[in-house]
Write a protein that holds these residues in place. Sequence first.
Motif, PDB file in Angstrom:
ATOM      1  N   VAL A   1     -11.458  -2.377 -35.128  1.00 31.40           N
ATOM      2  CA  VAL A   1     -10.801  -1.049 -34.829  1.00 31.40           C
ATOM      3  C   VAL A   1      -9.587  -0.676 -35.714  1.00 31.40           C
TER       4      VAL A   1
ATOM      5  N   ASP B   1      -5.424   7.187 -19.159  1.00 30.53           N
ATOM      6  CA  ASP B   1      -6.827   7.325 -19.340  1.00 30.53           C
ATOM      7  C   ASP B   1      -7.093   8.614 -19.024  1.00 30.53           C
TER       8      ASP B   1
ATOM      9  N   PHE C   1     -14.290   7.587 -32.734  1.00 28.83           N
ATOM     10  CA  PHE C   1     -13.934   6.700 -31.696  1.00 28.83           C
ATOM     11  C   PHE C   1     -14.075   5.201 -31.829  1.00 28.83           C
ATOM     12  N   GLU C   2     -14.740   4.942 -33.029  1.00 28.84           N
ATOM     13  CA  GLU C   2     -14.947   3.630 -33.146  1.00 28.84           C
ATOM     14  C   GLU C   2     -13.640   3.060 -34.083  1.00 28.84           C
TER      15      GLU C   2
ATOM     16  N   GLY D   1     -10.709   3.303 -31.097  1.00 27.51           N
ATOM     17  CA  GLY D   1     -11.264   2.831 -29.811  1.00 27.51           C
ATOM     18  C   GLY D   1     -10.869   3.595 -28.662  1.00 27.51           C
ATOM     19  N   ALA D   2     -10.567   5.065 -28.579  1.00 31.56           N
ATOM     20  CA  ALA D   2     -10.166   6.007 -27.473  1.00 31.56           C
ATOM     21  C   ALA D   2     -11.729   6.459 -26.905  1.00 31.56           C
ATOM     22  N   LEU D   3     -12.342   5.477 -26.449  1.00 35.37           N
ATOM     23  CA  LEU D   3     -13.668   5.898 -25.897  1.00 35.37           C
ATOM     24  C   LEU D   3     -13.678   6.773 -24.572  1.00 35.37           C
TER      25      LEU D   3
ATOM     26  N   VAL E   1     -13.676  10.727 -25.391  1.00 34.42           N
ATOM     27  CA  VAL E   1     -14.735  11.200 -26.158  1.00 34.42           C
ATOM     28  C   VAL E   1     -14.979  12.494 -26.018  1.00 34.42           C
ATOM     29  N   LEU E   2     -14.862  12.858 -24.826  1.00 35.66           N
ATOM     30  CA  LEU E   2     -15.021  14.393 -24.481  1.00 35.66           C
ATOM     31  C   LEU E   2     -14.139  15.492 -25.052  1.00 35.66           C
TER      32      LEU E   2
END
Lengths: 737, 737
Positions: free
Chosen positions: A313, A322, A521-522, A525-527, A530-531
């Motif tokens: 990342v 989050d 997001f890879e 890292g902000a998985l 994602v929206l």
Amino acid sequence: MRPDPAELFELTEDGQVPSPARQTHFASHYVDGSTIDWLREEAAERERTNIQRAQFGVRGLLLPWFDAARMWLVVILTGIGIGLTGGWLDVLVKWLGDLREGRCSYGFFYNQVTCCSGVKPGEPCTEWSTWSKFFGVNVGLAQSLLHIFVYVVLAVAFAGCAAVLVKSYAPYAFHTGIPEIKAILGGYVLTSFLTPWTLLIKGLGLALAVASGLSLGKEGPLVHVACCMAFLLSRFFKQFRNSQAQQRKLLAAAAAAGVSVAFGSPLGGVLFGLEELDTFANESEVMWRGFVASAIAAVSLQYVNPFGTSKLVLFQVTNGSDTWRAFELIPWLTLGVIGGILGSLLIKLNVEIALYRRNSVLNDWPILEVVGASAITAAISYLVVFSRVQSSELVANLFQECDPTKIDYHGLCNPTAMWENVFLLILTAVMKVLFTAWTFGMMIPAGIFLPTIAIGACLGRAVGLLTQGLHRAYPTAWIFLSCPPDPSVRCISPGFYAVIGASAMLGGVTRMTISLVVILFELTGALSHVLPIMISVMASKWVGDAFGKDGGIYAQWIALRGYPWLPPVDFEDRGAQDTGTQLMRPLERLVVIEDEWNTVLDLDTLLKDYDFHGFPVVRREEFLGFVTRDKLRSALTPLLLDDSERTKRCAFSRRLSSTEEQVDFSGLLEEAVLQLREEVPKELVVNMFQKMNLRQIVFTTRGRLTGMVTKSDVASLLNCDFPHTAALGSGVRRPWA
Amino acid sequence: MRPDPAELFELTEDGQVPSPARQTHFASHYVDGSTIDWLREEAAERERTNIQRAQFGVRGLLLPWFDAARMWLVVILTGIGIGLTGGWLDVLVKWLGDLREGRCSYGFFYNQVTCCSGVKPGEPCTEWSTWSKFFGVNVGLAQSLLHIFVYVVLAVAFAGCAAVLVKSYAPYAFHTGIPEIKAILGGYVLTSFLTPWTLLIKGLGLALAVASGLSLGKEGPLVHVACCMAFLLSRFFKQFRNSQAQQRKLLAAAAAAGVSVAFGSPLGGVLFGLEELDTFANESEVMWRGFVASAIAAVSLQYVNPFGTSKLVLFQVTNGSDTWRAFELIPWLTLGVIGGILGSLLIKLNVEIALYRRNSVLNDWPILEVVGASAITAAISYLVVFSRVQSSELVANLFQECDPTKIDYHGLCNPTAMWENVFLLILTAVMKVLFTAWTFGMMIPAGIFLPTIAIGACLGRAVGLLTQGLHRAYPTAWIFLSCPPDPSVRCISPGFYAVIGASAMLGGVTRMTISLVVILFELTGALSHVLPIMISVMASKWVGDAFGKDGGIYAQWIALRGYPWLPPVDFEDRGAQDTGTQLMRPLERLVVIEDEWNTVLDLDTLLKDYDFHGFPVVRREEFLGFVTRDKLRSALTPLLLDDSERTKRCAFSRRLSSTEEQVDFSGLLEEAVLQLREEVPKELVVNMFQKMNLRQIVFTTRGRLTGMVTKSDVASLLNCDFPHTAALGSGVRRPWA
């Protein structure tokens, strides 16, 4: 009379190596600027495999296995190669970049981080000396002047070196390379784009260009480097040298590996191949190779570990919270709209500048242009705190949330300096838009991803700061009711707004969707977010497409350079008159060979007069088949030496009445070509070209030839809205029909 | 003579609504079990759009806009609908599941978490009473017996209810539904699969089935529910009712939304549509809709917030350490191999059981089978601690790392109980393999994703525990040198091994690649471990494909039920004799109409005798065109009433010599059909069917009809390795040719 299928595809059923005359089919010869015929390439591939299988005993089993093994070997080696190269390029860039500010006192070749690695956290690093310290300059003004002098001079030196290298040794190493790769994967032939020299110069030039602080990124060029690497490795095996189709399958995997390394995003690489390069569609095997190459490249990169974090990342986002609130959709959608408009504007500006460059005096002085641009960029960038650092460092800092335990980056977290920060961020963004529009297209390796991310991150952070300021000013307003009442708990994360801004801007410039979200997001890292990223990319693509139907910057450059590439757009007929008839070149304007009429000499003249890839053969109006230039040439050559043969007529169809007076060319004729009726909708014709990778379609009506359409006809149809098609011609002669 | 294109596509150029005879083309009528003709559907779609555009003034502008608006309305409503439904289904399942253990003392309709929500952490929850407490049973043995009794009885009751509902009201609501959706998206017509009844029963039955504790998941069925929903909404608009192609484009978006909700994975949904449903290829617009539907569905799900975490990540992985060591690739690759083999075995076992069920007495007693299976599953599952809880809870716990601050789940973290745990985990996995192979295919809604994940997680955790045990026993072995020397720092994370196990198992069962990886890390949030997940999925797919060339469980079920679906495999010719000739039905075996020969009565008999979708029209051997059954029927009907017309011959081609003695059917003939020569390689024919979504290809040689090949011919060619094709016939009559 039904022709023998073995003749059609020139198969030797006894498993022998075919005769020299037949081998011409085997290794079709393409010159730069032509388009390959996928169907013919695949037929040749089939033929080769069948011959291998037909071998007796163990050979018949082992030969196909060796084929597959060689393919995988090249894929794996390319993955490892680009992973290591990418890692070491990062190290080189870091060192060159740091050199602009100072040097390590105990070793010239250490960068700042390595130099200070022995120092305990909190203590000052005395081993790293800035240039003023090194030269012993202590007076304030002189110190500043020395710094800016070294900064600008080294920038100019790096950029100038890169330009000289590119100009002298490998002109194809300039620019990003992705438009060319898209065209090549679509079937365009451009071998000089993939030579070892290009590989070397692009890699070296890239490091210099990035370190010079010009507004460019390493992402696109790395994909080019990966493709060069795969091409170089493939040259060692005859299997790939002889098959354009096989080469392209390798290049697709290499491109995926390149993206994987560029963004530290193995999954994004595969999806980039899927969405942007549009090669994997329905070819699970090719996707599969991309997947493997991508994963291996990422592992190799992680092994080099250029950033010392042992993570893939690159721009880690540290999200305190989050969760996100519904009202935040308003600023995010605003960012999406801004990204769409600004992206579209950037594309237009870039195209205009490219046209101006070509038509002005700049065209003759490419190196001087690079030197000038880098001097101006360096001088102006030095003045603004955010643009002075390398783009990647800027982006990493803009993505960070404010954290009292960490160092505040240039006062970004200082609530009293909000307006100042917003102003500086917007100024940086505007500067970067202008610089990027100019830089992308100069005689230097340059990618557009990183500058775009930097522009978007600046704007996003600015919007984030404004929203946060609004919340601080009116904490009880109804719109902020969903925020926690405790003011010490953070409600709005400006760092994440920067990520959204970057997504929106990238969406506007590249018009990618899924692969972009995955890469982002890879990358961060902000998985959990994602929206919002998806929504902003959606919005910016929508707005961008509404603002300018240009299909992204790569499609524009392909059109500018006039490559015969079919954009994957959904072409729609506008009325009933839109049929193949409109699209095709009618019989009257086609160069055809008349069966049993043209003499050997006639055909020789024909080949000399027209550089088409092949010719339809007819008897009166009846369509008999297609004969390619290559085959005709090799069949004619021996006959031309013999005076008695030169005036004989050539018979392409096998008729019982064939006499001694004729030369039998029936073996040359490809009869199983794709035929359509001219009344089919244009949409269907375009669709067939897009999906089946065709080179030409012959139109017949009840057996009679009525016309023909080639890939370049379809390409120019799809680009008809673009006013500057082929304005920057690729300089290669194009025998397309 | 060139026919008028307007006639070919039956356009009314004045923009009027076409006459009733023409409308038959507009709304092609398909019965269940037939295959749509994409080219014809798209032609109809074009025609409709052109008529709209041809309208004068504002109407011409607004009508196409309304079309698009209606499409987006349905997409958005479907997204919202499935998001809310998915959320509420989760709530319902949780309540039903908890009911098997006890009830809330102050309200029957509260689940355990809601019931105890008022209790402070650490205090015991007195409001929730187990059944023994509720009935006042305090004796040890009686307590256990009561618990197991209620547990089994409720399981049987739930499963039985679901089976009765499915059997009585909506037989198509059984099973996962994904094979059918793949077939429908490929062009198969199965309207009864998408009725409102199916929607209702599948939703309700699914909740009951999941709560019964049978070895099944909700993921596949949710996709089916989403498609039913989209279909129901589309029925309100004539635009979709009349166009099978438009319906399918909607269904593709709905399926993506379904996956998005099932896994809380919006990106995974889009990729599932891309990879597994294979519909978005080259149709950027369709992918785009899937993207939007997927995002909106995820937002709606998050709004319902069924788990009270306000997160989309279902099985959050808590990684103490973000790094992994190279030696761990050994156990992970082992897991990949195990997953590939076991997945392949599970598929084979499932197919065998399905065949046995169909051919044995079980076929007549589907409800009894469900009741029996649920009783056995419940009774056996109750005995093993890991299988007693719902699969989703088990998976969530297996994915957790050991953390001294948290409650230890059934002693999984107890280092002294390692062998016991490993034994129990493997036992659970074996049990679940058997149960799943049996359950998937019973008369009950059932998905295979969750059970597969559970099996993989058990095996993965077992391997993780073993590796950890090995490290504890030999901490100084050379293989563990990369571990931190401090034994209190965790080196091996068994929870993450469970994730890898789940990936590998899913890879083996579904043979998906990219979408699987994305779904898995959206499911677990383990972004930093994307590489190991990719590698294990790669390994398991490789091993699975080597072990059994079956293309995954869904492809097997499609073949079992004999749907005319073309797997996206790379078909390869095996020799020169593999041409269209081999594949096609030759002229002698075709039912053709002879121009100017057959009378009206003849054609009526023809239509009665053969239920083909259409017929080629020839004059002697010359191919004139294709006429569909629908058109012919509606043209014949009025003529049959008139005695003088009935014996007239029908003329399909427009010739000057046409007399009063003939009926002019030239308007019915489609002349612009795709024609190939029979000598083309079989590979090319298969490829054209796969990529262009064709229904048939006509083979001609210099204008003469030589044969025809239909989609079902190609489908059976691609499934020729599978011994049980159509063994579970879909029960629908199949007029395919």
